[in-house]
Design an enzyme around this catalytic site. Structure first.
Site, mmCIF file in Angstrom:
data_model
loop_
_atom_site.group_PDB
_atom_site.id
_atom_site.type_symbol
_atom_site.label_atom_id
_atom_site.label_comp_id
_atom_site.label_asym_id
_atom_site.label_seq_id
_atom_site.Cartn_x
_atom_site.Cartn_y
_atom_site.Cartn_z
ATOM 1 N N LYS A 24 0.897 -1.071 0.025
ATOM 2 C CA LYS A 24 0.111 0.072 0.078
ATOM 3 C C LYS A 24 0.732 1.231 -0.076
ATOM 4 O O LYS A 24 0.696 2.095 -0.649
ATOM 5 C CB LYS A 24 -1.178 0.112 1.295
ATOM 6 C CG LYS A 24 -2.058 0.983 1.355
ATOM 7 C CD LYS A 24 -2.928 1.213 2.244
ATOM 8 C CE LYS A 24 -3.813 0.055 2.711
ATOM 9 N NZ LYS A 24 -5.082 0.321 2.399
ATOM 10 N N ARG A 94 -3.562 2.811 8.683
ATOM 11 C CA ARG A 94 -3.838 1.666 8.169
ATOM 12 C C ARG A 94 -2.628 0.912 8.105
ATOM 13 O O ARG A 94 -1.377 1.317 7.881
ATOM 14 C CB ARG A 94 -4.343 1.668 6.701
ATOM 15 C CG ARG A 94 -5.649 2.314 6.510
ATOM 16 C CD ARG A 94 -5.942 2.614 4.963
ATOM 17 N NE ARG A 94 -6.820 3.883 4.777
ATOM 18 C CZ ARG A 94 -7.962 3.340 4.211
ATOM 19 N NH1 ARG A 94 -8.583 2.375 4.547
ATOM 20 N NH2 ARG A 94 -8.797 4.516 4.164
ATOM 21 N N GLY A 103 -8.022 -7.554 5.004
ATOM 22 C CA GLY A 103 -8.778 -7.577 6.241
ATOM 23 C C GLY A 103 -8.071 -8.166 7.587
ATOM 24 O O GLY A 103 -8.932 -8.489 8.371
ATOM 25 N N MET A 105 -5.437 -7.270 9.288
ATOM 26 C CA MET A 105 -5.007 -6.449 10.061
ATOM 27 C C MET A 105 -5.834 -5.234 10.620
ATOM 28 O O MET A 105 -6.923 -4.971 9.897
ATOM 29 C CB MET A 105 -3.712 -5.907 9.934
ATOM 30 C CG MET A 105 -2.508 -7.277 9.817
ATOM 31 S SD MET A 105 -0.995 -6.683 9.385
ATOM 32 C CE MET A 105 -1.004 -6.698 7.618
ATOM 33 N N ARG A 338 -3.374 -1.817 -6.383
ATOM 34 C CA ARG A 338 -2.024 -2.845 -6.333
ATOM 35 C C ARG A 338 -2.543 -3.767 -7.305
ATOM 36 O O ARG A 338 -3.673 -3.790 -7.971
ATOM 37 C CB ARG A 338 -2.652 -3.611 -4.956
ATOM 38 C CG ARG A 338 -4.091 -4.132 -4.847
ATOM 39 C CD ARG A 338 -4.119 -4.768 -3.430
ATOM 40 N NE ARG A 338 -5.406 -4.830 -3.178
ATOM 41 C CZ ARG A 338 -6.290 -5.195 -1.992
ATOM 42 N NH1 ARG A 338 -5.363 -5.468 -0.925
ATOM 43 N NH2 ARG A 338 -7.441 -5.421 -1.814
ATOM 44 N N HIS A 455 -15.434 -9.529 1.872
ATOM 45 C CA HIS A 455 -14.506 -10.542 2.330
ATOM 46 C C HIS A 455 -14.571 -12.091 1.642
ATOM 47 O O HIS A 455 -13.591 -12.537 1.261
ATOM 48 C CB HIS A 455 -14.545 -10.604 3.769
ATOM 49 C CG HIS A 455 -13.573 -11.421 4.437
ATOM 50 N ND1 HIS A 455 -13.816 -12.810 4.892
ATOM 51 C CD2 HIS A 455 -12.318 -11.088 4.721
ATOM 52 C CE1 HIS A 455 -12.801 -13.278 5.253
ATOM 53 N NE2 HIS A 455 -11.748 -12.641 5.310
ATOM 54 N N SER A 763 13.680 -43.329 -14.242
ATOM 55 C CA SER A 763 12.338 -42.374 -13.506
ATOM 56 C C SER A 763 12.604 -42.326 -12.200
ATOM 57 O O SER A 763 12.367 -43.402 -11.402
ATOM 58 C CB SER A 763 11.336 -43.183 -14.096
ATOM 59 O OG SER A 763 10.085 -42.224 -13.794
ATOM 60 N N CYS A 830 8.555 -39.283 -11.662
ATOM 61 C CA CYS A 830 7.231 -39.821 -11.780
ATOM 62 C C CYS A 830 6.507 -39.954 -10.554
ATOM 63 O O CYS A 830 5.288 -40.398 -10.408
ATOM 64 C CB CYS A 830 6.992 -41.198 -12.659
ATOM 65 S SG CYS A 830 7.751 -42.521 -11.829
ATOM 66 N N TYR A 850 12.579 -34.969 -18.496
ATOM 67 C CA TYR A 850 11.093 -34.931 -18.242
ATOM 68 C C TYR A 850 10.623 -35.075 -16.850
ATOM 69 O O TYR A 850 11.011 -35.498 -16.169
ATOM 70 C CB TYR A 850 10.336 -35.626 -19.244
ATOM 71 C CG TYR A 850 10.472 -37.046 -19.056
ATOM 72 C CD1 TYR A 850 9.373 -37.794 -17.899
ATOM 73 C CD2 TYR A 850 11.623 -37.781 -19.344
ATOM 74 C CE1 TYR A 850 9.537 -39.178 -17.572
ATOM 75 C CE2 TYR A 850 11.569 -39.179 -19.014
ATOM 76 C CZ TYR A 850 10.500 -39.748 -18.167
ATOM 77 O OH TYR A 850 10.493 -41.130 -17.703
#
Ligand code: PEP
Ligand code: MG
Length: 873
Positions: A24, A94, A103, A105, A338, A455, A763, A830, A850
């Site tokens: 902020k 704030r 919401g 704090m 933001r 909220h 693998s 895997c 992979y």
């Protein structure tokens, strides 16, 4: 010595300083610098928050002086003074951490009001009602968050005054009513805390700053950080800003907006506002706000100015912004901007659109979408046909997409309790930050009040959880544990189904279907493929899974667990016959019955995979897993197999193992019973030959599980090759195949150079490798891992995210040694980690060819792989 800089006046910082100024604070500075209308103020850094805790809730030296200096600067700039009789300065206080925690704090508004300054506010605004309303709101907020008086006490006093004056809404209270309320509130504080509400604005400010820093470690903030993997040591900043009022009459208002639609990604203005209200009213969901498009009619000038600001902010930040604004007597002020949180669908659309608009390049677009977020897109949806016949009882706002069904609960604690045994839907009039744990465990959330930015909506979208908000068609009786909708009473424990994409609420259960992905998804995934260098395969055991994998553009099958095929009803009997056989001849007979069924499975999978490599693993689990344990079931199966109960029971007892995971399983089964390997090899190669003859391309890769010694590999590979080559020779066809192994035992990693002399591919089975490296049983770790994480012994569940320090080192050694011994060895993973973005980045880094993961995670893995490649550049 001059002390360190702890306070920054807006404009002294920039958007790059989020770590120090919080999101902020950094953005308020940035908006000030680019000339947007921001009420002036200053930011106390996150460093102060950390020092506050390090010093035992004390502040560093020099801070107070810096706050005073900046306050003075503010007073001079505004021509107002704190506590002044004529022209008092009023501010908001704030919180604002580097990572947004909506919401969680504390916030204090209208600070600076007291029994003296209230008169000047009345004189200045000529609005008695507004002034008293501001004062009573301030005392209420200050009492609640700073002095920690129970919130309900203020609520009760407000209700009492409303009843006394026979009014329903807060807005119907007169100036005198509100004045009376102020004196009631002051009495409540005195009674509850034994001290008076402080009249000195400097004292008010000091106490509020303490409270905001203190709120960094309140329970709900800690829970939120745990849930979102936010470190606990980054601290919050505190922003002190000149108040602007959205509640000064009908030419004032407040709102929240997104520069693009956060649900769909469409490039249209989006948001909501309330006339004659303060900021918290919109977010708290107490009044249902109007859509921003309405502002065009109501305040066209302000609307146009906002749209210009949207454009300016998007150009400047090159991303969608989520902003807060206030209109004070016809003048627009920006209070926050933001990066806008968005659904996965919106994230893709915005990324693709912004590339087309020339705002960002493809690389940025690919880096901007969170791999895990794609999961939302791949979420199940309600089956349209069943939905058409279902009982629709209410419709609210489509706050967060997807479908959810479960039994209704009415409070967060119940949700936590009940969710251990069943799926739950959390139904609330509105949610508040205290509900966070209940929201996390619920399948979906339904609220009666609040808008798209309430909220419930914001938190659910962040969690990727289905949510219907602001559903005013329902009436919730939380105490009595039921809600009503369309004349129906829905009680705790009843089933409901939510459609978070349309806002619909249905009674009962509606089947869900797999999602279809097209359009932007395809374009975006094409870009992903341009950047990724590591392959992505799928773990698939059936033709259906293989189809899904291919749809998501898997480049082969990295693991086909053949035992999964054994459990199907048409073959389990033959499998059991094979297991209980008392000699090799009988076992071979049972295996002969399985051969055509297994062959057919492979034919179907090879066909689907159209010539892409298919890694088929020979039987892995201990045999007793295919047999029953309860006497009742043993009796039934004995009858089915034509055996005596005692005979079968004895076999089952003889197969019992103390540590089955370390017992007779994996390649050890083939060492003892070569006929099992023979049958499976025949099934694989007969299938491959048959298809090759029909013109299909096939690429089988036979994988031997749980190898710990090169000798196991050597013996078993020889048997496989002998069968395979004989079959191929006889049938006169040609195709390439490979024989390789899983690396899932620490010894296999350490001796990988030896094993690679035989194995054509590795693998990594990191499920077993994690189990064996930590010595944590895969099946029992749920009992103690949560404690390990809570106590900070482990950061994450090592079965979900590869433990780089330990298990990862084994993997690294295995890769290095394997490659040294056989240059062209193919190496993949895997275990479950093959679908986890962080683990995929590690696999990329250590040079695997992979990763392989469950079909629905293939897009997530592809994106993580592309990001790993881009982050390296
Ligand atoms: C593994 O151990 O990582 C693996 C993929 O095999 P399974 O989970 O079947 O033991
Ligand atoms: Mg394994």
């Amino acid at each position: 010595m001059a002390s360190k800089k702890y306070v920054y006046f807006f404009g002294e910082g920039s958007k790059e300083m989020k770590k120090l100024l919080g999101g902020k604070g950094a953005n308020l500075s940035e908006m000030t610098n680019i000339g947007l209308p921001v009420p002036p103020g200053f930011t106390i850094t996150t460093e102060v928050c950390n020092l506050f805790y390090e010093l035992g809730e004390k502040y560093p030296e020099g801070l107070n002086e810096q706050i005073d200096e900046n306050l003075k600067k503010l007073e001079v700039e505004m021509g107002m003074t704190f506590g002044d009789k004529e022209n008092p300065l009023l501010v908001s206080v704030r919180s604002g951490a580097a990572i947004s925690m909506p919401g969680m704090m504390d916030t204090v508004l209208n600070l600076g009001l007291n029994d003296t300054t209230i008169d000047s506010l009345i004189k200045k605004t000529g609005n008695k009602r507004f002034s008293w309303d501001s004062y009573r709101r301030f005392i209420q907020m200050f009492g609640d968050v700073v002095m920690e008086v129970e919130r309900d006490k203020f609520e009760e006093a407000l209700q009492a005054i409303k009843s006394k004056n026979k009014v329903k809404l807060d807005t119907e209270l007169s100036a005198d009513n509100l004045k009376e309320l102020v004196s009631e509130y002051k009495k409540i504080i005195k009674k509850e805390k034994g001290i008076s509400f402080p009249q000195d604005p400097k004292e008010q400010l000091k106490m509020s700053i303490d409270a905001v820093f203190g709120s960094w470690n309140n329970k709900r903030a800690i829970t939120y950080r745990n849930l979102h993997d936010i470190p606990h040591n980054i601290g919050t900043a505190v922003n002190v800003q000149v108040m602007v009022f959205g509640n000064m009459g009908n030419n004032s208002g407040t709102g929240v907006a997104f520069t693009r639609d956060p649900a769909t990604g469409e490039n249209v203005e989006y948001g909501e506002y309330l006339i004659n209200a303060q900021g918290e009213d919109v977010v708290a969901g107490i009044r249902t706000p109007k859509p921003i498009s309405n502002l065009k009619k109501e305040m066209p000038g302000i609307f146009n100015q906002l749209i210009d600001i949207f454009k300016k902010l998007e150009q400047h930040y090159t991303d969608t912004q989520d902003l807060e604004f206030t209109i004070q007597e016809g003048k627009l002020y920006m209070l926050q901007t933001r990066t806008g949180k968005r659904t996965a669908g919106a994230a893709l659309k915005i990324a693709v659109d912004m590339v087309n608009e020339g705002l960002i390049d493809k690389k940025t677009a690919v880096l901007r979408v969170e791999p895990e977020q794609l999961d939302q897109l791949l979420h199940k949806q309600l089956d349209e046909k069943s939905k058409a016949n279902a009982e629709l009882v209410a419709k609210g706002l489509p706050a967060s997409p997807g479908a959810a069904l479960g039994r209704v609960v009415f409070d967060a604690d119940d949700a936590v309790k009940e969710s251990k045994n069943r799926e739950v839907i959390l139904v609330r009039t509105e949610t508040s930050p205290e509900d966070i744990e209940g929201m996390a465990v619920a399948q979906g959330i339904l609220t009666a009040r609040g808008g798209m930015t309430s909220h419930a909506a914001v938190v659910a979208r962040g969690m990727g959880k289905c949510c219907v908000a602001g559903c005013e068609d329902i009436k919730v009786f939380e105490e009595e544990q039921y809600f009503t909708a369309s004349g129906k009473k829905v009680k705790k424990g009843d089933w409901v189904t939510l459609d978070g994409s349309t806002g619909e609420v249905f009674l009962g259960r509606i089947p869900v279907v797999d999602p279809e992905v097209t359009g932007d998804f395809e374009i975006f995934m094409d870009w992903v493929n341009e950047f990724k260098t590591i392959g992505v395969r799928a773990n698939a055991d059936t033709p259906k899974d293989s189809e899904i994998a291919l749809k998501f553009r898997a480049e082969g099958i990295g693991l086909c667990r053949t035992e999964h095929m054994f459990f199907e009803s048409d073959r389990i009997k033959a499998v059991r016959k094979m297991i209980v056989a008392s000699n090799e001849k009988e076992r071979r007979k049972a295996l002969m019955a399985l051969l055509p069924i297994q062959k057919n499975d492979f034919i179907e999978i090879f066909k689907v995979m159209k010539g892409l490599p298919v890694t088929i693993r020979l039987l892995d689990p201990p045999l007793h897993e295919f047999l029953p344990t309860e006497d009742e079931d043993i009796k039934e199966i004995a009858k089915e197999l034509g055996l005596e109960f005692r005979e079968l029971k004895a076999t089952i007892v003889s197969l019992h193992e103390m540590n089955p995971m370390l017992g007779h399983r994996g390649c050890r089964l083939s060492v003892t019973y070569p006929e099992i390997l023979e049958m499976q090899t025949k099934a694989i190669f007969e299938a491959a030959i048959e298809l090759t003859k029909q013109g299909y391309e096939v690429k089988p890769e036979v994988m031997i599980p749980l190898v710990g010694s090169v000798k196991e590999m050597r013996i078993l590979k020889k048997q496989i090759i002998k069968i395979a080559d004989e079959l191929i020779k006889k049938s006169n066809v040609r195709f390439d195949y490979k024989v390789g192994t899983m690396i899932e035992i620490p010894r296999a990693c350490i001796t990988a150079d030896e094993i690679a002399t035989e194995a054509e591919f590795f693998s990594f089975g990191t499920n077993d490798l994690t189990q064996l490296t930590f010595g944590f049983s895969r099946d029992d770790s749920g009992k103690f891992l949560p404690d390990y994480i809570e106590k900070g012994i482990l950061d994450k569940d090592p079965f979900a995210t590869l433990d780089e320090k330990g298990v990862g080192q084994f993997v690294k050694i295995g890769v290095e040694k394997g490659r040294k011994a056989r240059k062209d060895i193919k190496i993949g993973i895997c275990g479950e980690h093959g679908g986890d973005p962080d683990s995929i980045k590690f696999c990329h880094k250590i040079g695997m060819d992979y990763v392989s993961c469950s079909p629905f995670r293939v897009p997530i893995a592809r994106l993580a792989a592309a990001q790993a490649a881009l982050e390296e550049i």
